[in-house]
Design a protein around this motif. Structure first.
Motif, PDB file in Angstrom:
ATOM      1  N   LYS A  21       0.890  -1.241  -0.032  1.00 48.59           N
ATOM      2  CA  LYS A  21      -0.053  -0.103   0.053  1.00 48.59           C
ATOM      3  C   LYS A  21       0.880   1.391   0.013  1.00 48.59           C
ATOM      4  O   LYS A  21       1.806   1.387   0.817  1.00 48.59           O
ATOM      5  CB  LYS A  21      -0.972  -0.067   1.213  1.00 48.59           C
ATOM      6  N   VAL A  22       0.675   2.133  -0.787  1.00 51.18           N
ATOM      7  CA  VAL A  22       1.259   3.523  -0.750  1.00 51.18           C
ATOM      8  C   VAL A  22       0.095   4.478  -0.512  1.00 51.18           C
ATOM      9  O   VAL A  22      -1.056   4.493  -0.903  1.00 51.18           O
ATOM     10  CB  VAL A  22       1.750   3.793  -2.211  1.00 51.18           C
ATOM     11  N   ASP A  69      11.866  -3.704  -2.526  1.00 52.16           N
ATOM     12  CA  ASP A  69      10.762  -4.324  -2.542  1.00 52.16           C
ATOM     13  C   ASP A  69      10.122  -4.285  -1.183  1.00 52.16           C
ATOM     14  O   ASP A  69      10.484  -4.814  -0.366  1.00 52.16           O
ATOM     15  CB  ASP A  69      10.938  -5.955  -3.009  1.00 52.16           C
ATOM     16  N   ALA A  70       8.936  -3.518  -0.769  1.00 50.87           N
ATOM     17  CA  ALA A  70       8.428  -3.409   0.227  1.00 50.87           C
ATOM     18  C   ALA A  70       6.900  -4.141   0.236  1.00 50.87           C
ATOM     19  O   ALA A  70       5.924  -3.368   0.949  1.00 50.87           O
ATOM     20  CB  ALA A  70       8.172  -1.912   0.690  1.00 50.87           C
ATOM     21  N   ARG A  71       6.747  -5.232  -0.578  1.00 49.28           N
ATOM     22  CA  ARG A  71       5.597  -5.926  -0.476  1.00 49.28           C
ATOM     23  C   ARG A  71       5.309  -6.381   0.800  1.00 49.28           C
ATOM     24  O   ARG A  71       6.255  -7.041   1.464  1.00 49.28           O
ATOM     25  CB  ARG A  71       5.394  -6.592  -1.499  1.00 49.28           C
ATOM     26  N   GLY A  72       4.321  -6.424   1.351  1.00 46.28           N
ATOM     27  CA  GLY A  72       3.993  -6.768   2.826  1.00 46.28           C
ATOM     28  C   GLY A  72       4.278  -5.656   3.624  1.00 46.28           C
ATOM     29  O   GLY A  72       3.896  -5.756   4.990  1.00 46.28           O
ATOM     30  N   GLN A  73       4.355  -4.467   3.151  1.00 46.20           N
ATOM     31  CA  GLN A  73       4.458  -3.340   4.082  1.00 46.20           C
ATOM     32  C   GLN A  73       3.781  -2.031   3.532  1.00 46.20           C
ATOM     33  O   GLN A  73       2.979  -2.158   2.576  1.00 46.20           O
ATOM     34  CB  GLN A  73       6.186  -2.798   3.889  1.00 46.20           C
ATOM     35  N   ASP A  92       6.779  -1.710   8.901  1.00 46.10           N
ATOM     36  CA  ASP A  92       6.199  -2.890   9.145  1.00 46.10           C
ATOM     37  C   ASP A  92       4.817  -2.864   9.644  1.00 46.10           C
ATOM     38  O   ASP A  92       4.703  -3.108  10.645  1.00 46.10           O
ATOM     39  CB  ASP A  92       7.121  -3.606  10.052  1.00 46.10           C
ATOM     40  N   ALA A  93       3.945  -2.616   8.620  1.00 44.86           N
ATOM     41  CA  ALA A  93       2.390  -2.628   9.115  1.00 44.86           C
ATOM     42  C   ALA A  93       1.560  -3.133   7.859  1.00 44.86           C
ATOM     43  O   ALA A  93       1.915  -2.868   6.737  1.00 44.86           O
ATOM     44  CB  ALA A  93       2.178  -1.103   9.395  1.00 44.86           C
ATOM     45  N   PRO A  94       0.515  -3.705   8.002  1.00 41.77           N
ATOM     46  CA  PRO A  94      -0.441  -4.093   6.974  1.00 41.77           C
ATOM     47  C   PRO A  94      -1.035  -3.007   6.392  1.00 41.77           C
ATOM     48  O   PRO A  94      -1.547  -3.082   5.408  1.00 41.77           O
ATOM     49  CB  PRO A  94      -1.345  -5.197   7.822  1.00 41.77           C
ATOM     50  N   ASN A  95      -1.271  -1.822   7.183  1.00 44.44           N
ATOM     51  CA  ASN A  95      -2.171  -0.669   6.672  1.00 44.44           C
ATOM     52  C   ASN A  95      -1.615   0.524   7.413  1.00 44.44           C
ATOM     53  O   ASN A  95      -1.107   0.219   8.498  1.00 44.44           O
ATOM     54  CB  ASN A  95      -3.623  -1.130   6.540  1.00 44.44           C
TER      55      ASN A  95
END
Ligand code: IZC
Ligand code: ZN
Length: 430
Positions: A13-14, A71-75, A392-395
């Motif tokens: 998420k951006v 690559d910050a997927r999951g972040q 390091d957060a889901p949203n």
């Protein structure tokens, strides 16, 4: 031909405001944010050149194979925090005052007894320029590790010519060498020094005649501030100082109506201040006048929290009256010994009753407006400086919700990776 992309950030998420670079987010706009799922940000040198869904961004640029990919997927990727009110340059610390307050002495009683700010003044005077530089550098390291990429810093622990200039020179030097961006403010009228006891007007004269012109000439500060408060500097003294500062080209801001309602909000509106800060006791008339004159309300919930006041600024009234609300840490050794803007978001939600989206705009785009940097920073938009933080957060809501630990993984400052796994990289300084 467009320049090759240097850096691409991919994130689950951006999250950013959008369209509030020219005017701050007010009223219901304060809660407006854009959440880009499976997003990407492209950067050339230190500037954002594309932001949007990953496929769109990647399709829109030609890849050379040389670009760095984070690559910050999951972040979650957010704009760097902007902290528009801090007192980061100081000597010593005040944990003894912390204990005194727990046992019932108030902040103002401690100051009236020659402690508080005056304690820090003594400690700051006793430090050499080099010592103060080293101490402040350490604070800035921790500050950027917490996700703050631009911050305002005030002088005000000198209360004499030499020490005030020493503090501003420390800021100028750190602006050159440290990755964080600093907006310097002169707060010469932060307290009455003992040598002027009983003569506050003469102290204001001294600042206006002997200190302000030098700071203006050397361009050591962008803003002038004053602690306008019952028992510190009154409305008339504050007006005189800020009017003189305005005349010399400084932007103006005030510590206003924090402890007692004395008309600080009204004065901010009258003088066309950029920001009025604290405002726990601002009158409804003052709030209306601030809205009319587009004065930003910079709220500092970590301060009444630390001072155990049980009362916070009337943020919802301000929002409902179309005042632009920004948030800041007020980092200082007495009333707010934290520089965590994530904690400020938590307190804004729990104590000011802002939504996470409102708090997010408060610590990014509206904070940038508070210090005149809204065209450069405060959101992830094309043309802005690539100041980004990966959590390091889901949203984004998770950030104020899960408080007490830093969730910052990476910080990108002006297109450079400067913090990784929450730690400043050794080669981050210039
Ligand atoms: O050192 O106590 N309120 N100035 C006005 C401060 C707090 C900083 C301090
Ligand atoms: Zn302050």
């Amino acid at each position: 031909m467009s320049k090759p992309t240097d850096l691409i950030i991919l994130a689950d998420k951006v999250v950013t405001s959008h369209g509030f670079s020219d005017r701050p987010a007010k009223g219901s706009d304060l809660g407006e944010i854009k959440v880009i799922e499976d997003g990407a940000v492209a950067v050339v040198a230190d500037v954002i050149t594309a932001v949007g869904p990953r496929r769109e961004v990647l399709d829109g640029i030609s890849l050379s194979g040389k670009e760095k990919i984070i690559d910050a997927r999951g972040q979650v990727c957010l704009p760097g925090f902007v902290d528009p009110h801090t007192h980061t340059v100081f000597g010593g610390s005040r944990e003894d005052e912390f204990v005194l307050r727990i046992t019932g002495t108030t902040y103002m009683e401690i100051l009236e007894g020659g402690g508080g700010i005056l304690d820090t003044v003594r400690a700051t005077k006793a430090m050499s320029y080099e010592e103060l530089l080293a101490k402040t550098r350490l604070h800035l390291d921790r500050i950027i590790e917490g996700g703050t990429t631009t911050l305002e810093i005030k002088s005000g622990y000198g209360l004499d010519f030499e020490t005030e200039i020493k503090m501003l020179e420390v800021m100028a030097q750190l602006q050159k060498e440290h990755p964080v961006d600093i907006v310097p403010t002169f707060l010469g009228a932060h307290a009455l020094p003992p040598e002027y006891s009983g003569r506050p007007d003469e102290f204001i004269d001294f600042i206006i005649e002997d200190v302000l012109p030098y700071i203006a000439e050397k361009e050591l500060a962008e803003y002038c501030d004053v602690f306008c408060e019952k028992g510190v500097f009154d409305i008339e003294q504050s007006r005189r100082l800020l009017a003189a500062a305005k005349e010399l080209g400084f932007g103006i801001r005030l510590h206003a109506d924090e402890m007692v309602s004395i008309g600080g909000a009204e004065l901010a509106a009258e003088l066309g201040a950029h920001s009025a800060d604290h405002l726990l006791e601002a009158s409804s008339e003052g709030i209306k006048k601030m809205a009319e004159q587009n004065v930003i309300a910079t709220l500092l919930p970590a301060t009444p929290f630390t001072l155990m006041k049980g009362k916070y600024a009337p943020a919802r009234d301000m929002i409902n009256n179309s005042v632009a609300v920004a948030l800041a840490s007020d980092f200082n050794p007495g009333s707010s010994p934290t520089h965590s803007m994530a904690l400020v978001m938590t307190l804004a939600c729990l104590k000011l009753k802002l939504t996470p989206e409102e708090a997010l705009n408060g610590v990014t785009i509206n904070a940038a407006h508070s210090i005149g940097r809204s065209r450069e920073v405060g959101s992830i938009e094309v043309g802005k400086k690539a100041d980004l933080v990966i959590f390091d957060a889901p949203n984004h809501r998770y950030i104020p919700y899960h408080f007490g630990v830093s969730l910052v993984d990476k910080v990108i400052k002006g297109g450079r990776l400067v913090v990784e796994r929450g730690k400043l990289l050794v080669n981050a300084s210039t």
